[in-house]
Write an enzyme that holds these catalytic residues in place. Structure first.
Site, mmCIF file in Angstrom:
data_model
loop_
_atom_site.group_PDB
_atom_site.id
_atom_site.type_symbol
_atom_site.label_atom_id
_atom_site.label_comp_id
_atom_site.label_asym_id
_atom_site.label_seq_id
_atom_site.Cartn_x
_atom_site.Cartn_y
_atom_site.Cartn_z
ATOM 1 N N ILE A 34 -0.800 -11.298 -0.859
ATOM 2 C CA ILE A 34 -1.312 -12.669 -0.832
ATOM 3 C C ILE A 34 -2.656 -12.675 -0.121
ATOM 4 C CG2 ILE A 34 -0.883 -15.039 -0.098
ATOM 5 C CD1 ILE A 34 2.127 -14.374 -0.134
ATOM 6 N N PHE A 82 0.830 -1.210 0.000
ATOM 7 C CA PHE A 82 0.000 0.000 0.000
ATOM 8 C C PHE A 82 0.868 1.265 0.000
ATOM 9 C CE2 PHE A 82 -4.231 1.756 0.633
ATOM 10 C CZ PHE A 82 -3.972 3.002 1.185
ATOM 11 N N GLU A 83 2.063 1.147 0.565
ATOM 12 C CA GLU A 83 2.961 2.309 0.663
ATOM 13 C C GLU A 83 3.898 2.452 -0.535
ATOM 14 O OE1 GLU A 83 2.415 0.210 3.404
ATOM 15 O OE2 GLU A 83 0.937 1.693 4.042
ATOM 16 N N HIS A 135 -9.515 -7.488 2.616
ATOM 17 C CA HIS A 135 -8.417 -6.513 2.679
ATOM 18 C C HIS A 135 -7.497 -6.660 1.472
ATOM 19 C CE1 HIS A 135 -4.715 -4.625 4.538
ATOM 20 N NE2 HIS A 135 -5.653 -3.705 4.674
HETATM 21 N N1 LIG Z 1 -1.685 -8.078 3.424
HETATM 22 C C1 LIG Z 1 -0.647 -7.510 2.735
HETATM 23 C C2 LIG Z 1 -0.238 -6.209 2.969
HETATM 24 N N2 LIG Z 1 -0.882 -5.467 3.895
HETATM 25 C C3 LIG Z 1 -0.322 -4.231 4.426
HETATM 26 C C4 LIG Z 1 -0.594 -3.034 3.539
HETATM 27 O O1 LIG Z 1 0.228 -3.062 2.390
HETATM 28 C C5 LIG Z 1 -0.303 -1.744 4.277
HETATM 29 O O2 LIG Z 1 1.053 -1.740 4.670
HETATM 30 C C6 LIG Z 1 -1.189 -1.574 5.489
HETATM 31 O O3 LIG Z 1 -2.530 -1.696 5.056
HETATM 32 C C7 LIG Z 1 -0.980 -0.214 6.146
HETATM 33 O O4 LIG Z 1 -1.178 0.809 5.222
HETATM 34 N N3 LIG Z 1 0.787 -5.677 2.263
HETATM 35 C C8 LIG Z 1 1.436 -6.419 1.305
HETATM 36 O O5 LIG Z 1 2.366 -5.941 0.675
HETATM 37 N N4 LIG Z 1 1.053 -7.707 1.076
HETATM 38 C C9 LIG Z 1 0.029 -8.274 1.756
HETATM 39 O O6 LIG Z 1 -0.296 -9.465 1.517
HETATM 40 C C1 LIG Z 2 -3.512 -8.900 1.426
HETATM 41 C C2 LIG Z 2 -3.924 -8.737 2.827
HETATM 42 O O1 LIG Z 2 -4.164 -7.661 3.287
HETATM 43 C C3 LIG Z 2 -4.188 -9.977 3.579
HETATM 44 O O2 LIG Z 2 -3.026 -10.779 3.524
HETATM 45 C C4 LIG Z 2 -4.541 -9.699 5.013
HETATM 46 O O3 LIG Z 2 -5.005 -10.925 5.515
HETATM 47 P P1 LIG Z 2 -6.498 -10.982 6.159
HETATM 48 O O4 LIG Z 2 -7.452 -10.676 5.044
HETATM 49 O O5 LIG Z 2 -6.644 -12.403 6.650
HETATM 50 O O6 LIG Z 2 -6.549 -9.973 7.274
#
Ligand SMILES: Nc1c(NC[C@H](O)[C@H](O)[C@H](O)CO)[nH]c(=O)[nH]c1=O
Ligand SMILES: CC(=O)[C@@H](O)COP(=O)(O)O
Length: 250
Positions: free
Chosen positions: A170, A145-146, A176
């Site tokens: 993933i 996200f960043e 989310h």
């Molecule tokens: N679930 C995953 C994330 N989640 C974190 C977000 O990217 C972000 O840092 C948070 O929401 C705070 O702003 N990030 C990934 O790169 N991969 C994932 O599977």
């Molecule tokens: C991509 C995501 O944000 C995810 O991996 C977070 O996992 P969850 O949906 O089980 O909170």
């Protein structure tokens, strides 16, 4: 880029097995694929949609159109990427970076088991395509996200020929995943189009860890390396266009 010729009418004798595509006044023969729409003079008898080799057309003509001429309205796309396109100028990027150019990689820490592998792939590809490690700056962000905010900032600095974004999103138990994928995708695209600097989407979006591992040097290759090569090719293309005043300097 494939050269697309459209509104081509093809006249084929019913007896002939060989079919010559008449594009305007220039006969076009050889390795072409056609999106064919075959019509009898009065009404369509057989409509063939989708790419079909020209031989497929020849097999159609004698069976269905014996004794009559067949008018083909076709949009023909050559399979060559270079030879048949008649244009004022055609440009391609290079797979070798211009000497002295700097690149940036913005990489997410989230799922670092994967992103470290993607980064390694990117660095190896940079090295083998003319970009030394000393010419690459790497910035680590918390998650995908960043990626956009840091990538856009680095792109706007004007110091880099291109910026590669690396992440691994993933799917989990909630939606989310969709939010992060959407934000990262549109954000990285915006960083590119807002700045005119290639910002490359080297972010995996997978349903599970296995799919991610397959794309981090596994059976599907290393998407980090692919992203680095895309960065070089896009940057060198823009450089060529700019050198001829054919690309805006932002
Ligand atoms: N679930 C995953 C994330 N989640 C974190 C977000 O990217 C972000 O840092 C948070 O929401 C705070 O702003 N990030 C990934 O790169 N991969 C994932 O599977
Ligand atoms: C991509 C995501 O944000 C995810 O991996 C977070 O996992 P969850 O949906 O089980 O909170």
């Amino acid at each position: 880029m494939a050269c697309l010729q459209s509104n081509v009418s093809v006249l084929a004798g019913s007896s002939g097995r060989r079919t010559q595509l008449i594009a305007g006044r220039q006969a076009v023969t050889g390795p072409v694929v056609c999106n064919l729409q075959q019509r009898q003079q009065l009404s369509p008898t057989a409509v063939v949609h989708g790419a079909a080799p020209i031989s497929a057309f020849a097999s159609l003509v004698p069976r269905r159109q014996t004794g009559s001429r067949c008018l083909l309205l076709a949009a023909i796309r050559t399979t060559s990427t270079r030879s048949a396109c008649v244009a004022r100028a055609v440009y391609h990027g290079s797979v070798m970076a211009e000497p002295g150019t700097k690149y940036a990689v913005v990489v997410a820490k989230f799922n670092s088991l994967i992103t470290k592998g993607l980064l390694e792939g990117a660095m190896e590809t940079f090295e083998s395509h003319g970009v030394s490690k000393e010419s690459v700056d790497v910035a680590w962000v918390p998650g995908s996200f960043e990626l956009p905010v840091v990538a856009k900032s680095m792109a706007k600095s004007g110091k880099y020929a291109a910026v590669v974004c690396i992440g691994a999103i993933i799917r989990g138990a909630t939606t989310h995943y969709d939010a992060v994928v959407s934000a990262a995708t549109s954000g990285v695209l915006g960083a590119s189009t807002d700045t005119g600097v290639p910002v490359i989407f080297g972010v995996l979006t997978t349903d599970d860890l296995e799919q991610a591992l397959d794309r981090t040097g596994g059976k599907v290759g290393n998407k980090g390396g692919e992203a680095a090569l895309t960065a070089i090719e896009t940057a060198t293309l823009l450089s060529k266009l700019s050198s001829e005043g054919k690309a805006a300097s932002w």
